[in-house]
Scaffold this motif. Structure first.
Motif, PDB file in Angstrom:
ATOM      1  N   THR A 130     -93.165  22.499 -68.010  1.00  0.00           N
ATOM      2  CA  THR A 130     -92.825  21.147 -67.582  1.00  0.00           C
ATOM      3  C   THR A 130     -93.622  20.801 -66.332  1.00  0.00           C
ATOM      4  O   THR A 130     -93.642  21.575 -65.379  1.00  0.00           O
ATOM      5  N   PRO A 131     -94.281  19.661 -66.333  1.00  0.00           N
ATOM      6  CA  PRO A 131     -94.995  19.274 -65.117  1.00  0.00           C
ATOM      7  C   PRO A 131     -93.993  18.932 -64.017  1.00  0.00           C
ATOM      8  O   PRO A 131     -92.841  18.640 -64.320  1.00  0.00           O
ATOM      9  N   PRO A 132     -94.409  18.987 -62.752  1.00  0.00           N
ATOM     10  CA  PRO A 132     -93.480  18.625 -61.679  1.00  0.00           C
ATOM     11  C   PRO A 132     -93.015  17.193 -61.859  1.00  0.00           C
ATOM     12  O   PRO A 132     -93.732  16.369 -62.420  1.00  0.00           O
ATOM     13  N   PRO A 133     -91.793  16.886 -61.395  1.00  0.00           N
ATOM     14  CA  PRO A 133     -91.258  15.541 -61.603  1.00  0.00           C
ATOM     15  C   PRO A 133     -92.167  14.481 -60.993  1.00  0.00           C
ATOM     16  O   PRO A 133     -92.688  14.657 -59.900  1.00  0.00           O
ATOM     17  N   THR A 134     -92.397  13.420 -61.754  1.00  0.00           N
ATOM     18  CA  THR A 134     -93.289  12.376 -61.264  1.00  0.00           C
ATOM     19  C   THR A 134     -92.522  11.122 -60.871  1.00  0.00           C
ATOM     20  O   THR A 134     -93.103  10.143 -60.464  1.00  0.00           O
ATOM     21  N   GLY A 135     -91.201  11.178 -61.001  1.00  0.00           N
ATOM     22  CA  GLY A 135     -90.358  10.027 -60.700  1.00  0.00           C
ATOM     23  C   GLY A 135     -90.422   9.690 -59.222  1.00  0.00           C
ATOM     24  O   GLY A 135     -91.267  10.184 -58.487  1.00  0.00           O
ATOM     25  N   PRO A 136     -89.492   8.830 -58.792  1.00  0.00           N
ATOM     26  CA  PRO A 136     -89.486   8.470 -57.371  1.00  0.00           C
ATOM     27  C   PRO A 136     -89.194   9.702 -56.520  1.00  0.00           C
ATOM     28  O   PRO A 136     -88.575  10.654 -56.969  1.00  0.00           O
ATOM     29  N   LYS A 137     -89.678   9.671 -55.286  1.00  0.00           N
ATOM     30  CA  LYS A 137     -89.454  10.804 -54.384  1.00  0.00           C
ATOM     31  C   LYS A 137     -87.977  10.926 -54.066  1.00  0.00           C
ATOM     32  O   LYS A 137     -87.288   9.918 -53.954  1.00  0.00           O
ATOM     33  N   PRO A 138     -87.489  12.166 -53.910  1.00  0.00           N
ATOM     34  CA  PRO A 138     -86.094  12.307 -53.495  1.00  0.00           C
ATOM     35  C   PRO A 138     -85.895  11.713 -52.098  1.00  0.00           C
ATOM     36  O   PRO A 138     -86.804  11.762 -51.262  1.00  0.00           O
ATOM     37  N   SER A 139     -84.713  11.163 -51.874  1.00  0.00           N
ATOM     38  CA  SER A 139     -84.451  10.558 -50.564  1.00  0.00           C
ATOM     39  C   SER A 139     -83.762  11.562 -49.646  1.00  0.00           C
ATOM     40  O   SER A 139     -82.923  12.346 -50.078  1.00  0.00           O
ATOM     41  N   ILE A 140     -84.156  11.530 -48.384  1.00  0.00           N
ATOM     42  CA  ILE A 140     -83.566  12.449 -47.417  1.00  0.00           C
ATOM     43  C   ILE A 140     -83.148  11.673 -46.167  1.00  0.00           C
ATOM     44  O   ILE A 140     -83.834  10.740 -45.746  1.00  0.00           O
ATOM     45  N   LEU A 141     -81.997  12.059 -45.616  1.00  0.00           N
ATOM     46  CA  LEU A 141     -81.585  11.520 -44.326  1.00  0.00           C
ATOM     47  C   LEU A 141     -81.660  12.663 -43.313  1.00  0.00           C
ATOM     48  O   LEU A 141     -81.045  13.706 -43.507  1.00  0.00           O
ATOM     49  N   ILE A 142     -82.468  12.450 -42.263  1.00  0.00           N
ATOM     50  CA  ILE A 142     -82.593  13.474 -41.219  1.00  0.00           C
ATOM     51  C   ILE A 142     -81.824  13.007 -39.990  1.00  0.00           C
ATOM     52  O   ILE A 142     -81.990  11.875 -39.535  1.00  0.00           O
ATOM     53  N   VAL A 143     -80.963  13.884 -39.478  1.00  0.00           N
ATOM     54  CA  VAL A 143     -80.145  13.536 -38.313  1.00  0.00           C
ATOM     55  C   VAL A 143     -80.424  14.540 -37.195  1.00  0.00           C
ATOM     56  O   VAL A 143     -80.259  15.749 -37.383  1.00  0.00           O
ATOM     57  N   ASP A 144     -80.922  14.037 -36.069  1.00  0.00           N
ATOM     58  CA  ASP A 144     -81.181  14.917 -34.918  1.00  0.00           C
ATOM     59  C   ASP A 144     -81.185  14.055 -33.664  1.00  0.00           C
ATOM     60  O   ASP A 144     -81.659  12.915 -33.696  1.00  0.00           O
ATOM     61  N   ASP A 145     -80.633  14.581 -32.575  1.00  0.00           N
ATOM     62  CA  ASP A 145     -80.562  13.761 -31.367  1.00  0.00           C
ATOM     63  C   ASP A 145     -81.877  13.769 -30.571  1.00  0.00           C
ATOM     64  O   ASP A 145     -82.025  13.023 -29.619  1.00  0.00           O
TER      65      ASP A 145
ATOM     66  N   ARG B 189     -75.726   3.515 -48.283  1.00  0.00           N
ATOM     67  CA  ARG B 189     -76.533   4.038 -49.387  1.00  0.00           C
ATOM     68  C   ARG B 189     -76.380   5.547 -49.558  1.00  0.00           C
ATOM     69  O   ARG B 189     -75.930   6.242 -48.652  1.00  0.00           O
ATOM     70  N   ALA B 190     -76.734   6.024 -50.746  1.00  0.00           N
ATOM     71  CA  ALA B 190     -76.627   7.447 -51.033  1.00  0.00           C
ATOM     72  C   ALA B 190     -77.975   8.130 -50.845  1.00  0.00           C
ATOM     73  O   ALA B 190     -79.028   7.480 -50.924  1.00  0.00           O
ATOM     74  N   PHE B 191     -77.962   9.422 -50.550  1.00  0.00           N
ATOM     75  CA  PHE B 191     -79.187  10.204 -50.415  1.00  0.00           C
ATOM     76  C   PHE B 191     -79.151  11.398 -51.358  1.00  0.00           C
ATOM     77  O   PHE B 191     -78.079  11.821 -51.786  1.00  0.00           O
ATOM     78  N   ASP B 192     -80.341  11.908 -51.658  1.00  0.00           N
ATOM     79  CA  ASP B 192     -80.383  13.109 -52.491  1.00  0.00           C
ATOM     80  C   ASP B 192     -80.088  14.347 -51.667  1.00  0.00           C
ATOM     81  O   ASP B 192     -79.588  15.345 -52.184  1.00  0.00           O
ATOM     82  N   ILE B 193     -80.425  14.288 -50.384  1.00  0.00           N
ATOM     83  CA  ILE B 193     -80.176  15.440 -49.523  1.00  0.00           C
ATOM     84  C   ILE B 193     -80.089  14.978 -48.067  1.00  0.00           C
ATOM     85  O   ILE B 193     -80.667  13.954 -47.704  1.00  0.00           O
ATOM     86  N   ILE B 194     -79.322  15.722 -47.270  1.00  0.00           N
ATOM     87  CA  ILE B 194     -79.191  15.402 -45.843  1.00  0.00           C
ATOM     88  C   ILE B 194     -79.585  16.638 -45.044  1.00  0.00           C
ATOM     89  O   ILE B 194     -79.185  17.756 -45.387  1.00  0.00           O
ATOM     90  N   LEU B 195     -80.401  16.426 -44.007  1.00  0.00           N
ATOM     91  CA  LEU B 195     -80.795  17.523 -43.124  1.00  0.00           C
ATOM     92  C   LEU B 195     -80.313  17.157 -41.730  1.00  0.00           C
ATOM     93  O   LEU B 195     -80.717  16.132 -41.183  1.00  0.00           O
ATOM     94  N   SER B 196     -79.404  17.962 -41.167  1.00  0.00           N
ATOM     95  CA  SER B 196     -78.838  17.565 -39.881  1.00  0.00           C
ATOM     96  C   SER B 196     -78.826  18.688 -38.858  1.00  0.00           C
ATOM     97  O   SER B 196     -78.566  19.849 -39.175  1.00  0.00           O
ATOM     98  N   ASP B 197     -79.111  18.311 -37.633  1.00  0.00           N
ATOM     99  CA  ASP B 197     -78.958  19.196 -36.489  1.00  0.00           C
ATOM    100  C   ASP B 197     -77.462  19.488 -36.332  1.00  0.00           C
ATOM    101  O   ASP B 197     -76.628  18.698 -36.774  1.00  0.00           O
ATOM    102  N   VAL B 198     -77.136  20.630 -35.754  1.00  0.00           N
ATOM    103  CA  VAL B 198     -75.719  20.931 -35.553  1.00  0.00           C
ATOM    104  C   VAL B 198     -75.251  20.454 -34.183  1.00  0.00           C
ATOM    105  O   VAL B 198     -74.268  19.731 -34.060  1.00  0.00           O
ATOM    106  N   VAL B 199     -75.996  20.870 -33.143  1.00  0.00           N
ATOM    107  CA  VAL B 199     -75.540  20.547 -31.786  1.00  0.00           C
ATOM    108  C   VAL B 199     -76.057  19.170 -31.374  1.00  0.00           C
ATOM    109  O   VAL B 199     -77.243  18.986 -31.111  1.00  0.00           O
ATOM    110  N   MET B 200     -75.156  18.191 -31.410  1.00  0.00           N
ATOM    111  CA  MET B 200     -75.503  16.828 -31.007  1.00  0.00           C
ATOM    112  C   MET B 200     -74.316  16.277 -30.240  1.00  0.00           C
ATOM    113  O   MET B 200     -73.174  16.646 -30.530  1.00  0.00           O
ATOM    114  N   PRO B 201     -74.576  15.390 -29.285  1.00  0.00           N
ATOM    115  CA  PRO B 201     -73.443  14.768 -28.601  1.00  0.00           C
ATOM    116  C   PRO B 201     -72.675  13.874 -29.582  1.00  0.00           C
ATOM    117  O   PRO B 201     -73.235  13.400 -30.562  1.00  0.00           O
ATOM    118  N   GLY B 202     -71.385  13.675 -29.348  1.00  0.00           N
ATOM    119  CA  GLY B 202     -70.571  12.851 -30.252  1.00  0.00           C
ATOM    120  C   GLY B 202     -70.231  13.639 -31.496  1.00  0.00           C
ATOM    121  O   GLY B 202     -69.715  14.740 -31.416  1.00  0.00           O
TER     122      GLY B 202
END
Ligand code: G
Ligand code: MN
Length: 396
Positions: free
Chosen positions: A6-21, A55-68
């Motif tokens: 199977t060739p690599p997926p050619t569809g839209p890119k997966p969406s990611i939310l990055i959270v870092d202070d 909105r929804a994301f395919d994946i979330i990448l988040s820092d752990v130590v953040m204020p709040g």
């Protein structure tokens, strides 16, 4: 035969939310990931939840130590409305508490800083692939066991919650007769739950949803109420078999003197399936002793199914053993099944335990388990689960 890979997926890119202070981390990650991902960023937890509401994301990448709101708290918030989105946490100095809570909440992984971009990419790719595998597993389940799959195809917590509430509101019990082989009479009924909620039609689907929402308790409460309502209507001399979830053994609800079922304990057999109960093995003997003191008898359900192990059997020392229908199916033509069931029957006799053969569907299966010496008989051939306590069954 040759297969094309199977060739690599050619569809839209997966969406990611990055959270870092730290803005420079956000910038560096955005630069590094934007060729493979549709990137959004948030520089604090509150901003992240605002974005996640819209909105929804395919994946979330988040820092752990953040204020709040920190990364673990963010993960908890995400899980209140999405049971599935992979959340990858990253931190320079994770504490044991952080890592443990992250695991409990189903973090997709914990990345220790400093990290190279290649490492981050690999972990993200893997988490996304695992997510796709989970989806494929659901699709497979839908194909072979649509009822069981139902609860796992709903991925948002709110949606699943509504379905479970609906299922609980419409929950009812049906009763399947259990026949004493020697006396040729119905001596008990197994109460089985049914719901009018199409998405959660079977007991397995209802319990699956309850487990995912961490709310098995509500199901048990409702089943116990319904079972208690049913006991006074039981035919003379009959008992009621009630299925309980292994998790229920942790709670003392069943023992509570004001519990709805307690006053009928002497007419109730609690069926415990060995599924999931292994981690409680040490507390089982005392729990069982307490339940017996109240008056309940205990049955082990589904003996012979994949998950049943002899350890639980020893810890529970049930009054009754129910042989899984997989062992009964086709027993009339299988010497191996006959031998296995015969040895179970002999051992149980020695131990003073009664044996129920479950899931008897044909006259031939019935004749065979009867000959082998099973004390109690249950299955579609003798009677399907019904709204009423049926009193007739085919002669044998
Ligand atoms: O896990 P447990 O043994 O409690 O499962 C009982 C389930 O098996 C119920 O949903 C009931 O409707 C179903 N059942 C009862 N008797 C039979 C039978 O003879 N054949 C099949 N296939 N299912 C049965
Ligand atoms: Mn059962």
């Amino acid at each position: 035969m040759k297969f094309n890979r199977t060739p690599p997926p050619t569809g839209p890119k997966p969406s990611i939310l990055i959270v870092d202070d730290e803005q420079h981390v956000l910038d560096a990650l955005t630069r590094g990931l934007r060729s493979d991902y549709d990137v959004s960023t948030a520089d604090n937890g509150i901003a992240a939840t605002t974005i996640l509401h819209s909105r929804a994301f395919d994946i979330i990448l988040s820092d752990v130590v953040m204020p709040g709101i920190d990364g673990v708290e963010l993960l908890r918030l995400v899980r209140t409305y999405d049971l599935d989105v992979p959340v990858m946490l990253m931190s320079g100095a994770p504490t044991i508490e952080h890592v443990m809570r992250a695991c409990e909440l189903g973090a997709a992984g914990y990345l220790m800083k400093p990290l190279t971009l290649t490492e981050i990419k690999e972990r993200l790719t893997r988490a996304l692939a695992l997510r796709r595998l989970t989806r494929a597993k659901r699709e497979a389940l839908e194909l072979v066991a649509p009822a069981t799959a139902a609860s796992t195809t709903i991925t948002d917590r709110a949606g699943l919650s509504v379905r479970l509430e609906n299922a609980l509101a419409k929950l009812r019990l049906v009763y399947q007769p259990i026949v004493n082989a020697r006396e040729r009479r119905i001596v008990a009924y197994e109460a089985l739950m049914r719901s009018g909620e199409p998405a959660l039609a079977t007991p397995a689907a209802i319990l699956g949803a309850a487990e995912r929402l961490n709310d098995v308790e509500s199901v048990t409460d409702r089943v116990m109420e319904l079972a208690a309502d049913a006991v006074p209507g039981l035919p003379e001399g009959c008992s009621l078999f009630v299925n309980i979830h292994a998790d229920d053994l942790r709670e003392s609800r069943l023992l509570a003197t004001q519990g709805p079922l307690t006053k009928y304990a002497k007419r109730v057999v609690l069926e415990v399936t060995e599924r999931g109960s292994v981690d409680m093995i040490e507390m089982l003997p005392t729990r069982m002793a307490l339940l017996r003191k109240v008056g309940y008898r205990i049955a082990i359900d589904d003996l012979g199914a994949g998950y049943s192990g002899l350890t639980t059997l020893a810890a529970i020392e049930p009054d009754i053993v129910k042989i899984d229908m997989a062992l009964v199916r086709g027993i009339d033509t299988s010497i191996v099944r006959q031998r296995v069931v015969l040895s179970i029957v002999q051992l149980c006799r020695e131990l003073n335990m009664e044996v129920v053969a479950e899931g008897i569907e044909t006259r031939e299966e019935l004749a065979t388990v009867n000959e082998i010496g099973c004390d109690l008989l249950q299955g579609y051939y003798l009677g399907r689960p019904k709204d009423k306590f049926v009193i007739a069954f085919p002669d044998f």
